[in-house]
Design a protein around this motif. Structure first.
Motif, PDB file in Angstrom:
ATOM      1  N   ASN A 178       0.894  -0.959  -0.103  1.00 23.80           N
ATOM      2  CA  ASN A 178       0.095   0.135   0.008  1.00 23.80           C
ATOM      3  C   ASN A 178       0.945   1.458  -0.100  1.00 23.80           C
ATOM      4  O   ASN A 178       1.258   1.572   1.112  1.00 23.80           O
ATOM      5  CB  ASN A 178      -0.890   0.112   1.209  1.00 23.80           C
ATOM      6  CG  ASN A 178      -1.997   1.086   0.992  1.00 23.80           C
ATOM      7  OD1 ASN A 178      -1.759   2.093   1.692  1.00 23.80           O
ATOM      8  ND2 ASN A 178      -3.250   0.651   0.495  1.00 23.80           N
ATOM      9  N   THR A 179       1.060   1.789  -1.280  1.00 24.60           N
ATOM     10  CA  THR A 179       2.044   2.797  -1.260  1.00 24.60           C
ATOM     11  C   THR A 179       1.383   4.174  -0.646  1.00 24.60           C
ATOM     12  O   THR A 179       1.960   5.002  -0.094  1.00 24.60           O
ATOM     13  CB  THR A 179       2.325   3.177  -2.857  1.00 24.60           C
ATOM     14  OG1 THR A 179       2.936   1.889  -3.416  1.00 24.60           O
ATOM     15  CG2 THR A 179       3.504   4.456  -2.878  1.00 24.60           C
ATOM     16  N   PRO A 180       0.064   4.529  -0.999  1.00 27.73           N
ATOM     17  CA  PRO A 180      -0.630   5.620  -0.219  1.00 27.73           C
ATOM     18  C   PRO A 180      -0.470   5.597   1.292  1.00 27.73           C
ATOM     19  O   PRO A 180      -0.181   6.777   1.844  1.00 27.73           O
ATOM     20  CB  PRO A 180      -2.046   5.496  -0.746  1.00 27.73           C
ATOM     21  CG  PRO A 180      -1.935   4.684  -2.018  1.00 27.73           C
ATOM     22  CD  PRO A 180      -0.954   3.823  -1.872  1.00 27.73           C
ATOM     23  N   GLY A 181      -0.567   4.380   1.889  1.00 24.05           N
ATOM     24  CA  GLY A 181      -0.337   4.566   3.378  1.00 24.05           C
ATOM     25  C   GLY A 181       1.120   4.715   3.628  1.00 24.05           C
ATOM     26  O   GLY A 181       1.266   5.281   4.424  1.00 24.05           O
ATOM     27  N   LEU A 182       2.088   4.167   2.994  1.00 21.97           N
ATOM     28  CA  LEU A 182       3.441   4.610   3.136  1.00 21.97           C
ATOM     29  C   LEU A 182       3.770   6.238   3.070  1.00 21.97           C
ATOM     30  O   LEU A 182       4.151   6.625   3.857  1.00 21.97           O
ATOM     31  CB  LEU A 182       4.223   3.827   2.052  1.00 21.97           C
ATOM     32  CG  LEU A 182       5.906   4.271   2.109  1.00 21.97           C
ATOM     33  CD1 LEU A 182       6.421   4.050   3.353  1.00 21.97           C
ATOM     34  CD2 LEU A 182       6.813   3.669   1.078  1.00 21.97           C
ATOM     35  N   GLY A 183       3.031   6.610   1.811  1.00 20.99           N
ATOM     36  CA  GLY A 183       3.126   8.355   1.872  1.00 20.99           C
ATOM     37  C   GLY A 183       2.635   8.966   2.895  1.00 20.99           C
ATOM     38  O   GLY A 183       3.018   9.950   3.397  1.00 20.99           O
ATOM     39  N   ALA A 184       1.587   8.201   3.521  1.00 23.10           N
ATOM     40  CA  ALA A 184       0.880   9.142   4.666  1.00 23.10           C
ATOM     41  C   ALA A 184       1.550   9.113   5.818  1.00 23.10           C
ATOM     42  O   ALA A 184       1.604  10.065   6.790  1.00 23.10           O
ATOM     43  CB  ALA A 184      -0.758   8.638   4.764  1.00 23.10           C
ATOM     44  N   ALA A 185       2.174   7.997   6.222  1.00 25.12           N
ATOM     45  CA  ALA A 185       3.290   7.932   7.135  1.00 25.12           C
ATOM     46  C   ALA A 185       4.336   8.808   6.989  1.00 25.12           C
ATOM     47  O   ALA A 185       4.691   9.463   7.955  1.00 25.12           O
ATOM     48  CB  ALA A 185       3.635   6.314   7.260  1.00 25.12           C
ATOM     49  N   GLN A 186       4.977   8.821   5.882  1.00 23.07           N
ATOM     50  CA  GLN A 186       6.113   9.672   5.717  1.00 23.07           C
ATOM     51  C   GLN A 186       5.617  11.029   5.962  1.00 23.07           C
ATOM     52  O   GLN A 186       6.437  12.027   6.476  1.00 23.07           O
ATOM     53  CB  GLN A 186       6.901   9.377   4.169  1.00 23.07           C
ATOM     54  CG  GLN A 186       7.317   7.958   4.108  1.00 23.07           C
ATOM     55  CD  GLN A 186       7.833   7.837   2.643  1.00 23.07           C
ATOM     56  OE1 GLN A 186       7.213   8.383   1.953  1.00 23.07           O
ATOM     57  NE2 GLN A 186       8.889   7.188   2.783  1.00 23.07           N
ATOM     58  N   GLN A 187       4.370  11.587   5.313  1.00 27.97           N
ATOM     59  CA  GLN A 187       4.040  13.104   5.303  1.00 27.97           C
ATOM     60  C   GLN A 187       3.686  13.141   6.924  1.00 27.97           C
ATOM     61  O   GLN A 187       3.860  14.449   7.202  1.00 27.97           O
ATOM     62  CB  GLN A 187       2.814  13.296   4.392  1.00 27.97           C
ATOM     63  CG  GLN A 187       2.243  14.527   4.550  1.00 27.97           C
ATOM     64  CD  GLN A 187       3.239  15.374   3.837  1.00 27.97           C
ATOM     65  OE1 GLN A 187       3.884  14.981   2.681  1.00 27.97           O
ATOM     66  NE2 GLN A 187       3.717  16.596   4.551  1.00 27.97           N
ATOM     67  N   THR A 188       3.209  12.349   7.436  1.00 29.67           N
ATOM     68  CA  THR A 188       2.811  12.782   8.876  1.00 29.67           C
ATOM     69  C   THR A 188       3.957  12.884   9.767  1.00 29.67           C
ATOM     70  O   THR A 188       4.176  13.857  10.660  1.00 29.67           O
ATOM     71  CB  THR A 188       1.952  11.563   9.527  1.00 29.67           C
ATOM     72  OG1 THR A 188       0.770  11.601   8.793  1.00 29.67           O
ATOM     73  CG2 THR A 188       1.541  11.827  10.969  1.00 29.67           C
ATOM     74  N   TYR A 189       5.082  11.931   9.553  1.00 29.75           N
ATOM     75  CA  TYR A 189       6.371  12.285  10.240  1.00 29.75           C
ATOM     76  C   TYR A 189       6.886  13.609   9.993  1.00 29.75           C
ATOM     77  O   TYR A 189       7.452  14.241  10.913  1.00 29.75           O
ATOM     78  CB  TYR A 189       7.460  11.049   9.762  1.00 29.75           C
ATOM     79  CG  TYR A 189       8.533  11.117  10.434  1.00 29.75           C
ATOM     80  CD1 TYR A 189       8.817  10.382  11.881  1.00 29.75           C
ATOM     81  CD2 TYR A 189       9.738  11.622   9.996  1.00 29.75           C
ATOM     82  CE1 TYR A 189      10.137  10.444  12.341  1.00 29.75           C
ATOM     83  CE2 TYR A 189      10.908  11.891  10.605  1.00 29.75           C
ATOM     84  CZ  TYR A 189      10.959  11.051  11.781  1.00 29.75           C
ATOM     85  OH  TYR A 189      12.262  11.233  12.361  1.00 29.75           O
TER      86      TYR A 189
ATOM     87  N   LEU B  99       5.277  16.366  11.605  1.00 33.47           N
ATOM     88  CA  LEU B  99       5.427  16.349  13.075  1.00 33.47           C
ATOM     89  C   LEU B  99       6.914  16.755  13.473  1.00 33.47           C
ATOM     90  O   LEU B  99       7.202  16.889  14.729  1.00 33.47           O
ATOM     91  CB  LEU B  99       5.285  14.940  13.672  1.00 33.47           C
ATOM     92  CG  LEU B  99       3.498  14.542  13.328  1.00 33.47           C
ATOM     93  CD1 LEU B  99       3.444  13.300  14.168  1.00 33.47           C
ATOM     94  CD2 LEU B  99       2.829  15.490  14.472  1.00 33.47           C
ATOM     95  N   HIS B 100       7.872  16.645  12.600  1.00 34.05           N
ATOM     96  CA  HIS B 100       9.425  16.882  12.750  1.00 34.05           C
ATOM     97  C   HIS B 100       9.918  18.075  11.985  1.00 34.05           C
ATOM     98  O   HIS B 100      11.112  17.973  11.674  1.00 34.05           O
ATOM     99  CB  HIS B 100      10.205  15.607  12.730  1.00 34.05           C
ATOM    100  CG  HIS B 100       9.753  14.619  13.600  1.00 34.05           C
ATOM    101  ND1 HIS B 100       8.562  13.716  13.425  1.00 34.05           N
ATOM    102  CD2 HIS B 100      10.299  14.122  14.715  1.00 34.05           C
ATOM    103  CE1 HIS B 100       8.662  12.872  14.550  1.00 34.05           C
ATOM    104  NE2 HIS B 100       9.593  13.057  15.364  1.00 34.05           N
ATOM    105  N   ASN B 101       9.023  18.946  11.745  1.00 30.45           N
ATOM    106  CA  ASN B 101       9.506  20.147  11.031  1.00 30.45           C
ATOM    107  C   ASN B 101      10.189  19.886   9.478  1.00 30.45           C
ATOM    108  O   ASN B 101      11.319  20.636   9.422  1.00 30.45           O
ATOM    109  CB  ASN B 101      10.456  20.941  11.912  1.00 30.45           C
ATOM    110  CG  ASN B 101       9.845  21.295  13.041  1.00 30.45           C
ATOM    111  OD1 ASN B 101       8.735  21.805  13.316  1.00 30.45           O
ATOM    112  ND2 ASN B 101      10.703  21.270  14.289  1.00 30.45           N
ATOM    113  N   GLY B 102       9.571  19.054   8.792  1.00 31.40           N
ATOM    114  CA  GLY B 102      10.151  18.849   7.523  1.00 31.40           C
ATOM    115  C   GLY B 102      11.152  17.847   7.500  1.00 31.40           C
ATOM    116  O   GLY B 102      11.545  17.426   6.504  1.00 31.40           O
ATOM    117  N   ALA B 103      11.359  17.071   8.678  1.00 29.61           N
ATOM    118  CA  ALA B 103      12.445  16.080   8.473  1.00 29.61           C
ATOM    119  C   ALA B 103      12.063  14.840   7.767  1.00 29.61           C
ATOM    120  O   ALA B 103      10.798  14.642   8.045  1.00 29.61           O
ATOM    121  CB  ALA B 103      13.160  15.834  10.002  1.00 29.61           C
ATOM    122  N   THR B 104      13.072  14.159   7.242  1.00 32.00           N
ATOM    123  CA  THR B 104      12.374  12.618   6.525  1.00 32.00           C
ATOM    124  C   THR B 104      12.964  11.369   7.385  1.00 32.00           C
ATOM    125  O   THR B 104      14.126  11.670   8.104  1.00 32.00           O
ATOM    126  CB  THR B 104      12.927  12.726   5.327  1.00 32.00           C
ATOM    127  OG1 THR B 104      14.152  12.851   5.046  1.00 32.00           O
ATOM    128  CG2 THR B 104      12.228  13.776   4.499  1.00 32.00           C
TER     129      THR B 104
END
Length: 556
Positions: A136-147, A150-155
């Motif tokens: 599920n790529t959209p779920g992965l993208g949502a997790a990355q975006q949420t992170y 929450l961390h000021n643009g960090a990946t």
């Protein structure tokens, strides 16, 4: 030298060559069967991983485009395939299927969190493993975006690493669960197909001839009888008592005792009509009456190919008044429908018309009946639908308390739009008819492009990650997919008595896994798997994205 540069440099020719080679090699290997089972197009994924491991890769931008565009083509073709019968199918079993799909999503999330607690694995890594395991790529993208929010643009690269490592065996785990359910219940695919066909026929329409023996029906028209029963009925031919002449039924035609009338209705409705009107003819009498009834009147199936008829209601055509014919039924996407006045015509409909030869010919000229026209693909509606689907999938949906919006993604949006267009497009005078061969070609090209791009993107560093402890992620990902799919699959069969093809589509849809759907379609002679997939996919996609964001918030 030129050949080496073509293989290992960048450029359009390089990208096309690699993608074509991976797809061709994967499809060639798909013919291999182990214990009578083939993984089908999943071989394309494995060939892509092997190729990229040895340095045969395409640039990230091209890889991302090919993957997403292939997925859109695949999903959109599924929507076109199941759209005409989607809502009737949803009404019949949609709530149960979606409840079971929610169970798979819930169990997957719980299993992921339990593994995190028991093993001490980084929760962010396990989130990546979860979404790689369920592809599920959209779920992965949502997790990355949420992170990131929450961390000021960090990946955090660990999401993608977990996703890439778990993806291949995640696909295998999903397909393996479908195979094991077949083995556990000793399912014979041919018997299952017969059982499913009989179930479908019970919901379709039936044609019978009734003899009027009930005084309560005598003196009434079929229109009055229909109003009394509240049932959808189409009466076409009538033979009055003592007469050898067969006539068309008109709105003011009254029944008398001893009349014989030809009806088309649902089986349950015919039982009610038999009680109200009279007895059904015996097989011998029915055959004799059919021979007489076809003496002057003929019954033909006419194909709607005239684009001007798209969206026209049968009642507006006034077939009895204008053409002195009756329309009994319409076959659309393999499903027979009663020809009620409110039913709108669609391109590709097979209309059953009863009347004199000359009148039937006039109706054929109006509706088109030029089958060769259907071979021309309706590209306008396809690309319009894809454009609208991308817009819908990209639209943010805000929920109170959620730090980031939820999106349906580039798969969920096109699926919903293709279903809606195939159902309601004719009312907007949009021709959505696509031949079965065209839909199949679109589907196979889409899934092949998707699998090739995923494989070519996952192979670089794949072995190193696995050797440095990532092999445990592979095992965790297998558990996350296999365990929930098996539990819900067993419940669906034992408690809810679902057809095997429906269970296969349910599992594929609940894991939003195109390769699993492709495998399910390869063993399914009808569209049961695709219907189940499309029934649960929209809600499942939404929940997958929502769960991803909730798990990231849990890790804080």
């Amino acid at each position: 030298m030129w050949f080496y540069n073509l293989l290992f440099n960048t450029g359009v020719a390089h990208n096309v060559l690699l993608i074509a080679f991976v797809i061709a090699a994967g499809l060639a290997l798909s013919r291999i069967k182990i214990c009578g089972v083939s993984l089908g197009v999943t071989w394309i994924l494995f060939v892509g991983i092997i190729a990229s491991h040895f340095g045969l890769i395409i640039d990230p931008t091209t890889s991302h485009f090919v993957k997403e565009f292939g997925l859109i083509l695949f999903i959109y073709s599924i929507g076109l395939q199941v759209g005409p019968g989607f809502f009737s199918s949803f009404r019949k079993g949609g709530i149960t299927l979606n409840t079971l799909a929610i169970g798979i999503v819930f169990l997957g999330a719980v299993t992921t969190y339990i593994i995190h607690i028991v093993t001490g694995e980084d929760l962010y890594a396990m989130i990546g493993v979860l979404y790689g395991a369920v592809t599920n790529t959209p779920g992965l993208g949502a997790a990355q975006q949420t992170y990131s929010d929450l961390h000021n643009g960090a990946t955090n690269a660990i999401f993608a690493q977990g996703y890439a490592v778990a993806y291949p065996l995640g696909v295998v785990g999903i397909i393996l669960s479908i195979i094991l359910i077949k083995v556990i219940f000793r399912i014979n695919l041919k018997d299952e197909q017969k059982e499913d066909t009989s179930d479908d026929n019970s919901e379709q329409i039936k044609a019978v001839t009734l003899e009027v023996t009930n005084n309560a029906a005598s003196g009434h028209t079929m229109q009055e009888i229909q109003q009394m029963t509240g049932r959808d009925i189409v009466a076409t031919r009538l033979q009055h008592s003592g007469s050898s002449e067969i006539e068309l039924v008109k709105g003011d035609t009254k029944l008398t005792l001893g009349d014989r009338i030809f009806l088309v209705a649902k089986p349950a409705d015919i039982e009610v009509l038999t009680i109200l009107i009279g007895k059904q003819l015996t097989e011998v009498d029915q055959r004799r009456w059919d021979d007489e009834a076809h003496g002057e009147l003929i019954s033909e199936r006419i194909v709607v190919t005239n684009s001007k008829m798209e969206g026209k209601r049968l009642g507006d055509l006034k077939p009895r008044q204008n053409f002195h014919i009756n329309i009994t039924r319409i076959k659309r996407a393999g499903v027979e429908l009663i020809a009620s006045p409110s039913l709108s015509l669609q391109q590709g409909d097979r209309v059953t018309v009863v009347g004199s030869k000359d009148n039937v010919k006039r109706v054929a000229e109006l509706l088109g009946n030029a089958v060769q026209r259907l071979d021309h693909p309706q590209l306008f509606s396809i690309f319009l639908g894809i454009a609208l689907g991308v817009l819908l999938g990209s639209m943010p949906i805000f929920f109170p308390g959620m730090p980031v919006p939820v999106k349906l993604g580039l798969a969920g949006g096109p699926l919903i739009v293709s279903i809606l267009l195939s159902c309601y497009g004719p009312k907007l005078h949009i021709i959505t008819y696509t031949t079965a061969s065209a839909k199949l070609l679109m589907r196979e090209i889409g899934i092949s492009l998707f699998m090739a791009a995923v494989g070519l993107g996952a192979g670089a560093g794949f072995v190193d990650t696995v050797m440095n402890g990532g092999y445990l992620w592979v095992a965790y990902g297998f558990i996350i997919t296999f365990l929930p799919c098996m539990i819900i699959g067993l419940l669906a069969r034992m408690i809810f008595h679902k057809n095997y093809f429906t269970i296969a589509g349910l599992i594929a849809g609940a894991t939003t896994d195109p390769p699993a759907l492709a495998y399910s379609n390869s063993i399914c002679a009808n569209d049961q798997a695709s219907v189940a997939y499309s029934t649960v996919y929209p809600l499942t996609m939404f929940l997958r994205v929502l769960v991803a964001q909730l798990l990231v918030l849990t890790a804080l």
